[in-house]
Motif scaffolding. Structure first.
Motif, PDB file in Angstrom:
ATOM      1  N   GLU A   1      31.035  46.249  18.960  1.00 50.99           N
ATOM      2  CA  GLU A   1      30.048  46.105  17.897  1.00 50.99           C
ATOM      3  C   GLU A   1      28.807  45.411  18.448  1.00 50.99           C
ATOM      4  O   GLU A   1      28.920  44.502  19.276  1.00 50.99           O
ATOM      5  N   PRO A   2      27.611  45.809  18.025  1.00 53.57           N
ATOM      6  CA  PRO A   2      26.372  45.235  18.593  1.00 53.57           C
ATOM      7  C   PRO A   2      26.316  43.720  18.539  1.00 53.57           C
ATOM      8  O   PRO A   2      25.867  43.078  19.496  1.00 53.57           O
ATOM      9  N   GLN A   3      26.806  43.112  17.445  1.00 52.52           N
ATOM     10  CA  GLN A   3      26.720  41.655  17.313  1.00 52.52           C
ATOM     11  C   GLN A   3      27.740  40.923  18.174  1.00 52.52           C
ATOM     12  O   GLN A   3      27.657  39.698  18.315  1.00 52.52           O
ATOM     13  N   ARG A   4      28.694  41.637  18.751  1.00 52.61           N
ATOM     14  CA  ARG A   4      29.705  41.013  19.607  1.00 52.61           C
ATOM     15  C   ARG A   4      29.694  41.576  21.023  1.00 52.61           C
ATOM     16  O   ARG A   4      30.590  41.314  21.812  1.00 52.61           O
ATOM     17  N   ARG A   5      28.667  42.337  21.351  1.00 50.28           N
ATOM     18  CA  ARG A   5      28.651  43.058  22.626  1.00 50.28           C
ATOM     19  C   ARG A   5      28.695  42.115  23.826  1.00 50.28           C
ATOM     20  O   ARG A   5      29.476  42.317  24.760  1.00 50.28           O
ATOM     21  N   CYS A   6      27.858  41.076  23.829  1.00 43.67           N
ATOM     22  CA  CYS A   6      27.828  40.159  24.981  1.00 43.67           C
ATOM     23  C   CYS A   6      29.150  39.416  25.142  1.00 43.67           C
ATOM     24  O   CYS A   6      29.614  39.190  26.261  1.00 43.67           O
ATOM     25  N   THR A   7      29.756  39.039  24.024  1.00 38.12           N
ATOM     26  CA  THR A   7      31.042  38.347  24.081  1.00 38.12           C
ATOM     27  C   THR A   7      32.116  39.236  24.698  1.00 38.12           C
ATOM     28  O   THR A   7      32.880  38.811  25.580  1.00 38.12           O
ATOM     29  N   VAL A   8      32.155  40.484  24.249  1.00 37.68           N
ATOM     30  CA  VAL A   8      33.174  41.418  24.751  1.00 37.68           C
ATOM     31  C   VAL A   8      32.955  41.729  26.224  1.00 37.68           C
ATOM     32  O   VAL A   8      33.893  41.705  27.031  1.00 37.68           O
ATOM     33  N   VAL A   9      31.695  41.990  26.604  1.00 39.06           N
ATOM     34  CA  VAL A   9      31.402  42.294  28.009  1.00 39.06           C
ATOM     35  C   VAL A   9      31.688  41.086  28.891  1.00 39.06           C
ATOM     36  O   VAL A   9      32.187  41.231  30.017  1.00 39.06           O
ATOM     37  N   SER A  10      31.417  39.875  28.394  1.00 41.49           N
ATOM     38  CA  SER A  10      31.678  38.670  29.188  1.00 41.49           C
ATOM     39  C   SER A  10      33.171  38.477  29.426  1.00 41.49           C
ATOM     40  O   SER A  10      33.579  37.963  30.477  1.00 41.49           O
ATOM     41  N   ILE A  11      33.993  38.895  28.474  1.00 38.24           N
ATOM     42  CA  ILE A  11      35.449  38.806  28.662  1.00 38.24           C
ATOM     43  C   ILE A  11      35.894  39.745  29.780  1.00 38.24           C
ATOM     44  O   ILE A  11      36.698  39.385  30.648  1.00 38.24           O
ATOM     45  N   VAL A  12      35.341  40.962  29.772  1.00 35.73           N
ATOM     46  CA  VAL A  12      35.666  41.923  30.832  1.00 35.73           C
ATOM     47  C   VAL A  12      35.154  41.409  32.180  1.00 35.73           C
ATOM     48  O   VAL A  12      35.845  41.513  33.201  1.00 35.73           O
ATOM     49  N   LEU A  13      33.945  40.838  32.187  1.00 30.88           N
ATOM     50  CA  LEU A  13      33.382  40.291  33.421  1.00 30.88           C
ATOM     51  C   LEU A  13      34.230  39.135  33.946  1.00 30.88           C
ATOM     52  O   LEU A  13      34.439  39.015  35.161  1.00 30.88           O
ATOM     53  N   SER A  14      34.722  38.295  33.045  1.00 33.80           N
ATOM     54  CA  SER A  14      35.578  37.189  33.488  1.00 33.80           C
ATOM     55  C   SER A  14      36.865  37.719  34.108  1.00 33.80           C
ATOM     56  O   SER A  14      37.386  37.143  35.069  1.00 33.80           O
ATOM     57  N   GLY A  15      37.374  38.845  33.583  1.00 40.77           N
ATOM     58  CA  GLY A  15      38.551  39.467  34.189  1.00 40.77           C
ATOM     59  C   GLY A  15      38.257  39.964  35.593  1.00 40.77           C
ATOM     60  O   GLY A  15      39.090  39.833  36.505  1.00 40.77           O
ATOM     61  N   LEU A  16      37.051  40.533  35.780  1.00 39.50           N
ATOM     62  CA  LEU A  16      36.648  40.999  37.107  1.00 39.50           C
ATOM     63  C   LEU A  16      36.556  39.834  38.088  1.00 39.50           C
ATOM     64  O   LEU A  16      37.096  39.900  39.207  1.00 39.50           O
TER      65      LEU A  16
END
Length: 292
Positions: free
Chosen positions: A93-108
């Protein structure tokens, strides 16, 4: 390890990781743009399958030349995370996009740091660099089935755009060449994108240089760590990874610039501390890894 395995000089084997990085850059340039042209689920599965096969080839390399070629090809197809992250951004969702992407980035980042620790432990007990790659084959195979089970069959961006705009051209979507042309156009029409690229370029240089130079720092005086201890030290970097979702939340809820400034200041502070007192006490490298 490569020098001993293939009876070659260190100057020859030193080019192996360089070729892997060159292959990775090649994959970023030529493979990741395909995410806008084809369905990303199929692209992810194909790239990860090729990566697994290349890893098997590396573990079975009979000569140093074969190892170099396969390491370059392995780097080319090691772009799965860079295909996943844009897909996650589209699905969120647009309002949660950075949060979701940051979770994936933290996994990387977690995977990068954790791999250093696990790799050191495997080499320490197995006494063979090949064991690390065989472990990688198993993990990649597991990841392939996980992606096959969980990733939705999301349409390509170019096909979705052509349908919504009802393009009057005879083609249904952009071509591979047109995607490269659009990349060049963005370099001149999107200043925020270029600024973000420059920031990412600088921070990635600092991140990579720290973890490479940390090996020499810890192996030398006054620490004199073993390979096993240096690998375990990588766990300290997980402290910094845990802060990535928090930065994403700040970006979503407060301000893009607030999250960016917090990250940059933490990075500058850690580098200042390391430059001034890296050899004074082990706490300093630990705090430096946290700032990464």
């Amino acid at each position: 390890a490569f020098s001993k395995e293939f009876s070659s000089t260190e100057s020859v084997t030193a080019t192996v990781p360089t070729l892997a990085q060159a292959g990775y850059a090649t994959g970023l340039l030529f493979i990741t743009p395909l995410g806008d042209l084809v369905r990303r689920r199929g692209l992810l599965l194909a790239v990860l399958a090729l990566s697994t096969m290349m890893t098997v080839g590396v573990a079975l390399s009979p000569t140093i030349l074969a190892l170099k070629v396969l390491m370059f090809l392995l780097g080319v197809v090691s772009v799965t995370p860079q295909i996943i992250m844009p897909l996650v951004g589209d699905l969120a969702e647009p309002q949660r996009r950075c949060t979701v992407v940051s979770i994936v980035l933290s996994g990387l980042l977690f995977g990068i740091i954790y791999a250093r620790c696990v790799g050191a432990v495997i080499v320490y007990y197995a006494e063979s660099w090949k064991a690390v790659y065989w472990a990688g084959v198993g993990l990649q195979t597991f990841s392939w089935f996980l992606l096959w089970w969980s990733v939705p069959d999301w349409p390509s961006k170019s096909l979705s755009a052509s349908r919504s705009e009802k393009s009057q051209t005879s083609g249904d979507s952009e071509t591979y060449g047109e995607i490269f042309k659009s990349m060049l156009k963005l370099a001149f029409t999107e200043p925020v994108l270029i600024q973000s690229c420059l920031i990412a370029f600088g921070t990635q240089m600092v991140f990579s240089s720290f973890w490479v130079s940390a090996t020499f720092l810890l192996a030398g005086s006054p620490y004199n760590f073993t390979t096993f201890q240096i690998g375990i030290f990588g766990l300290t970097g997980l402290l910094g990874v845990l802060g990535v979702p928090l930065i994403g939340y700040i970006i979503d809820r407060v301000s893009h610039w607030a999250g960016l400034m917090i990250s940059v200041l933490a990075l500058m502070g850690s580098q200042t501390l390391l430059t001034a007192a890296a050899k004074s006490h082990i706490v300093i490298p630990i705090l430096g890894s946290f700032g990464m």
